[in-house]
Design a protein around this motif. Structure first.
Motif, short mmCIF file in Angstrom:
data_model
loop_
_atom_site.label_atom_id
_atom_site.label_comp_id
_atom_site.label_asym_id
_atom_site.label_seq_id
_atom_site.Cartn_x
_atom_site.Cartn_y
_atom_site.Cartn_z
N SER A 96 0.84 -1.19 0.00
CA SER A 96 0.00 0.00 0.00
C SER A 96 0.88 1.25 0.00
O SER A 96 2.02 1.22 0.46
CB SER A 96 -0.89 0.01 1.25
OG SER A 96 -1.55 1.25 1.40
N LEU A 97 0.34 2.35 -0.54
CA LEU A 97 1.04 3.64 -0.43
C LEU A 97 0.96 4.20 0.98
O LEU A 97 1.70 5.11 1.33
CB LEU A 97 0.44 4.65 -1.42
CG LEU A 97 0.76 4.43 -2.90
CD1 LEU A 97 0.06 5.48 -3.76
CD2 LEU A 97 2.26 4.44 -3.17
N MET A 98 0.05 3.64 1.78
CA MET A 98 -0.03 4.01 3.20
C MET A 98 1.02 3.17 3.94
O MET A 98 0.72 2.11 4.46
CB MET A 98 -1.42 3.74 3.76
CG MET A 98 -2.54 4.32 2.94
SD MET A 98 -2.40 6.10 2.76
CE MET A 98 -3.78 6.44 1.68
N CYS A 99 2.23 3.67 3.97
CA CYS A 99 3.38 2.85 4.33
C CYS A 99 3.42 2.47 5.80
O CYS A 99 3.10 3.27 6.67
CB CYS A 99 4.66 3.59 3.97
SG CYS A 99 4.68 4.07 2.24
N ILE A 100 3.85 1.24 6.02
CA ILE A 100 4.08 0.75 7.38
C ILE A 100 5.56 0.42 7.56
O ILE A 100 6.19 0.87 8.51
CB ILE A 100 3.22 -0.50 7.66
CG1 ILE A 100 1.73 -0.15 7.58
CG2 ILE A 100 3.58 -1.10 9.02
CD1 ILE A 100 0.81 -1.33 7.73
N THR A 101 6.13 -0.33 6.64
CA THR A 101 7.51 -0.77 6.77
C THR A 101 8.48 0.23 6.12
O THR A 101 8.08 1.07 5.30
CB THR A 101 7.71 -2.14 6.11
OG1 THR A 101 7.54 -1.99 4.68
CG2 THR A 101 6.70 -3.15 6.63
N GLU A 102 9.74 0.10 6.47
CA GLU A 102 10.77 0.95 5.86
C GLU A 102 10.87 0.67 4.36
O GLU A 102 11.07 1.59 3.57
CB GLU A 102 12.12 0.70 6.53
CG GLU A 102 13.21 1.64 6.01
CD GLU A 102 14.56 1.38 6.65
OE1 GLU A 102 15.43 2.27 6.54
OE2 GLU A 102 14.76 0.31 7.24
N GLU A 103 10.69 -0.60 3.98
CA GLU A 103 10.75 -0.96 2.57
C GLU A 103 9.66 -0.25 1.78
O GLU A 103 9.90 0.28 0.67
CB GLU A 103 10.61 -2.48 2.39
CG GLU A 103 11.83 -3.28 2.81
CD GLU A 103 11.93 -3.46 4.32
OE1 GLU A 103 12.98 -3.94 4.78
OE2 GLU A 103 10.97 -3.11 5.04
N VAL A 106 10.50 3.43 1.31
CA VAL A 106 11.51 3.63 0.27
C VAL A 106 10.85 3.59 -1.10
O VAL A 106 11.11 4.44 -1.96
CB VAL A 106 12.62 2.57 0.38
CG1 VAL A 106 13.45 2.51 -0.91
CG2 VAL A 106 13.53 2.88 1.56
N THR A 107 9.99 2.60 -1.31
CA THR A 107 9.32 2.49 -2.61
C THR A 107 8.45 3.70 -2.89
O THR A 107 8.47 4.27 -3.99
CB THR A 107 8.48 1.20 -2.67
OG1 THR A 107 9.35 0.07 -2.51
CG2 THR A 107 7.75 1.08 -3.99
N ARG A 108 7.70 4.14 -1.91
CA ARG A 108 6.84 5.31 -2.10
C ARG A 108 7.68 6.55 -2.40
O ARG A 108 7.38 7.31 -3.32
CB ARG A 108 5.99 5.56 -0.86
CG ARG A 108 5.01 6.74 -1.03
CD ARG A 108 4.35 7.09 0.27
NE ARG A 108 5.32 7.53 1.28
CZ ARG A 108 5.02 7.80 2.54
NH1 ARG A 108 3.78 7.66 2.97
NH2 ARG A 108 5.95 8.20 3.39
N ASP A 109 8.75 6.75 -1.63
CA ASP A 109 9.60 7.92 -1.85
C ASP A 109 10.21 7.90 -3.25
O ASP A 109 10.31 8.93 -3.92
CB ASP A 109 10.72 7.98 -0.80
CG ASP A 109 10.18 8.31 0.59
OD1 ASP A 109 9.00 8.72 0.69
OD2 ASP A 109 10.94 8.14 1.57
N LEU A 110 10.63 6.71 -3.69
CA LEU A 110 11.22 6.57 -5.01
C LEU A 110 10.21 6.92 -6.10
O LEU A 110 10.53 7.61 -7.07
CB LEU A 110 11.75 5.15 -5.18
CG LEU A 110 12.64 4.85 -6.38
CD1 LEU A 110 13.60 3.72 -6.02
CD2 LEU A 110 11.84 4.47 -7.60
N LEU A 111 8.97 6.47 -5.93
CA LEU A 111 7.93 6.74 -6.92
C LEU A 111 7.69 8.23 -7.10
O LEU A 111 7.49 8.71 -8.23
CB LEU A 111 6.61 6.06 -6.51
CG LEU A 111 6.53 4.56 -6.66
CD1 LEU A 111 5.23 4.03 -6.08
CD2 LEU A 111 6.66 4.15 -8.12
#
Length: 200
Positions: A96-103, A106-111
């Motif tokens: 989800s874009l509603m992030c829980i984990t650090e991984e 990272v993916t959301r920030d990269l997007l």
């Protein structure tokens, strides 16, 4: 980069490949120069065949490094699509874009920071209902997304029928079915990516 690798940790064939290519590190990864290339980013939950699809688009050797300021690894490689070179980025798994984990963060920030020309949202076709919410979030965030229904062979074996054309019309984005493990649908995916980035 300083590497402290012993011969027992790195297979001989990886060492030979990096030596012959002249650009590898001690882990057999090739430090490809992708600076300045338009990006295509792969996202999706773990275990959907995302990394295998990444390898189909880039080849065997890629650069794996930590995302800045984190210990989370991101894989980057060069892939040619429609006669043009792209930087292909394989991100950590996310639900989800509603992030829980650090991984996921990272993916959301990269997007949102790296402005990809296209984002391939790879899902396991067997679990399409559970995985479509992320596709909806990506669409709502106005991210240029292509939905990749991977592992279609197993979905069909279970008797699941997915109307790709109807799904594409309802979502308003390109939808492609693939079986990355068998290299099925990869050429068609590349064709859709080429058309998509031309109009983006």
């Amino acid at each position: 980069m300083n590497c402290n690798c012993s011969s027992t940790k790195t297979p001989w064939y990886k060492k030979m490949a990096s030596t012959l290519l002249g650009t590898g590190n001690c882990h057999g990864e090739v430090n490809q120069n992708t600076h300045g290339l338009d990006k295509i980013v792969l996202v999706g939950s773990p275990n959907v065949g995302k990394s295998l699809l990444f390898n189909r688009l880039t080849g065997a050797y890629v650069t794996v490094s930590n995302y800045p300021g984190t210990t989370v690894e991101v894989s980057r490689g060069r892939g040619k699509i429609g006669g043009k070179d792209f930087e292909i980025v394989d991100t950590p798994g996310m639900y989800s874009l509603m992030c829980i984990t650090e991984e996921e963060k990272v993916t959301r920030d990269l997007l949102f920071s790296e402005n990809p020309k296209a984002v391939l949202h790879v899902i396991d076709a067997k679990n399409i209902q559970r995985m479509l919410p992320l596709a909806a979030q990506l669409i709502e965030a106005e991210i240029p997304v292509i939905l990749v229904l991977n592992i279609m062979d197993e979905a069909e074996q279970l008797g699941l029928t997915i109307d790709v054309k109807k799904l594409e019309a309802e979502l308003g984005i390109p939808v492609i079915s693939t079986v990355a493990a068998l290299n099925a649908g990869i050429d068609r995916l590349k064709e859709r990516i080429e058309k998509y980035v031309q109009v983006a």
